[in-house]
Write a protein that holds these residues in place. Sequence first.
Motif, PDB file in Angstrom:
ATOM      1  N   ARG A  78       0.818  -1.210   0.000  1.00 47.97           N
ATOM      2  CA  ARG A  78       0.000   0.000   0.000  1.00 47.97           C
ATOM      3  C   ARG A  78       0.851   1.259   0.000  1.00 47.97           C
ATOM      4  O   ARG A  78       0.526   2.244  -0.662  1.00 47.97           O
ATOM      5  CB  ARG A  78      -0.950  -0.025   1.199  1.00 47.97           C
ATOM      6  CG  ARG A  78      -2.032   1.033   1.117  1.00 47.97           C
ATOM      7  CD  ARG A  78      -3.236   0.656   1.944  1.00 47.97           C
ATOM      8  NE  ARG A  78      -3.892  -0.560   1.477  1.00 47.97           N
ATOM      9  CZ  ARG A  78      -5.194  -0.790   1.586  1.00 47.97           C
ATOM     10  NH1 ARG A  78      -5.992   0.119   2.132  1.00 47.97           N
ATOM     11  NH2 ARG A  78      -5.712  -1.921   1.159  1.00 47.97           N
ATOM     12  N   LEU A  83      -2.495  -2.395  -4.438  1.00 48.79           N
ATOM     13  CA  LEU A  83      -3.576  -2.982  -3.645  1.00 48.79           C
ATOM     14  C   LEU A  83      -3.386  -4.496  -3.588  1.00 48.79           C
ATOM     15  O   LEU A  83      -3.340  -5.157  -4.628  1.00 48.79           O
ATOM     16  CB  LEU A  83      -4.933  -2.649  -4.273  1.00 48.79           C
ATOM     17  CG  LEU A  83      -6.162  -3.212  -3.552  1.00 48.79           C
ATOM     18  CD1 LEU A  83      -6.311  -2.572  -2.176  1.00 48.79           C
ATOM     19  CD2 LEU A  83      -7.422  -2.982  -4.383  1.00 48.79           C
ATOM     20  N   ASN A 103      -4.417  -3.416   5.715  1.00 46.14           N
ATOM     21  CA  ASN A 103      -3.736  -3.122   4.455  1.00 46.14           C
ATOM     22  C   ASN A 103      -3.891  -4.241   3.428  1.00 46.14           C
ATOM     23  O   ASN A 103      -3.154  -4.282   2.439  1.00 46.14           O
ATOM     24  CB  ASN A 103      -2.258  -2.865   4.719  1.00 46.14           C
ATOM     25  CG  ASN A 103      -2.036  -1.595   5.512  1.00 46.14           C
ATOM     26  OD1 ASN A 103      -2.222  -0.493   5.003  1.00 46.14           O
ATOM     27  ND2 ASN A 103      -1.657  -1.737   6.772  1.00 46.14           N
ATOM     28  N   ALA A 186      -3.962   3.067  -3.407  1.00 43.27           N
ATOM     29  CA  ALA A 186      -4.603   1.788  -3.114  1.00 43.27           C
ATOM     30  C   ALA A 186      -5.806   1.986  -2.201  1.00 43.27           C
ATOM     31  O   ALA A 186      -6.840   1.314  -2.360  1.00 43.27           O
ATOM     32  CB  ALA A 186      -3.599   0.836  -2.473  1.00 43.27           C
ATOM     33  N   GLN A 187      -5.696   2.915  -1.251  1.00 40.84           N
ATOM     34  CA  GLN A 187      -6.810   3.178  -0.346  1.00 40.84           C
ATOM     35  C   GLN A 187      -7.998   3.764  -1.091  1.00 40.84           C
ATOM     36  O   GLN A 187      -9.151   3.404  -0.817  1.00 40.84           O
ATOM     37  CB  GLN A 187      -6.375   4.129   0.768  1.00 40.84           C
ATOM     38  CG  GLN A 187      -7.437   4.351   1.847  1.00 40.84           C
ATOM     39  CD  GLN A 187      -7.811   3.055   2.557  1.00 40.84           C
ATOM     40  OE1 GLN A 187      -6.946   2.373   3.090  1.00 40.84           O
ATOM     41  NE2 GLN A 187      -9.092   2.712   2.561  1.00 40.84           N
TER      42      GLN A 187
END
Length: 213
Positions: A78, A83, A103, A186-187
């Motif tokens: 991350r 991801l 994560n 990625a978040q």
Amino acid sequence: TMVSGIIVGQKSQATNTSGIAPFVKIMPLKITTTKGSTTLSRIVDCIKYGVDQGAKVINVSFTGVNNYSIEEVGKYARENGTLLVYSAGNHGRNRGSWPDHKNVLIVGGTQKGDRRWNCSKWYKKCGSNYGHFVDIVAPAKDIFTTKAHITLGGNEYSTPNGTSFSAPIVSAVAALIYSVNPEFTAQEVEDILKASATNIGRTYTLSLIHISE
């Protein structure tokens, strides 16, 4: 081959089907021996390698998600814009004691009617693992995809069951989201997946129609 077919399968005139994200690139990494065994350290090393090579989404359709080293390598992924998507497992059990990784996007499996995929018999537990550690769910029953082994004159396609096939559904949609904006973190991709999914209770079921729009 079965996992890759779900993601990048090319359109077949015979079946009029294709993978969910047929134009993305696949980086296959071998984590097992010829006998199908592996170690957690090898899985972690492969994930790190994929991250270092610039993979935006890493799909792991294998065991090991309950180990803290997976959370550690998920954090590494991350922090580098990747991801990590991992299958929840097929023992059909409530894994309430498993860690809830922050994560790693952990994918459980569903069947018709947005119900948890369940293939349990009186003599064994079978189906999608469940519990607080699962982040999102996707179909896990009769998933049409390419076949790994083809005998002479045999069918090139199969319809396997399992969270190993739920995870690449999510990974493929994540790849489509990245294709809209490769600069997404990625978040942000995980947030879009969850916000675009249908809430069916304590987790979410992936709705390809909503996300693809």
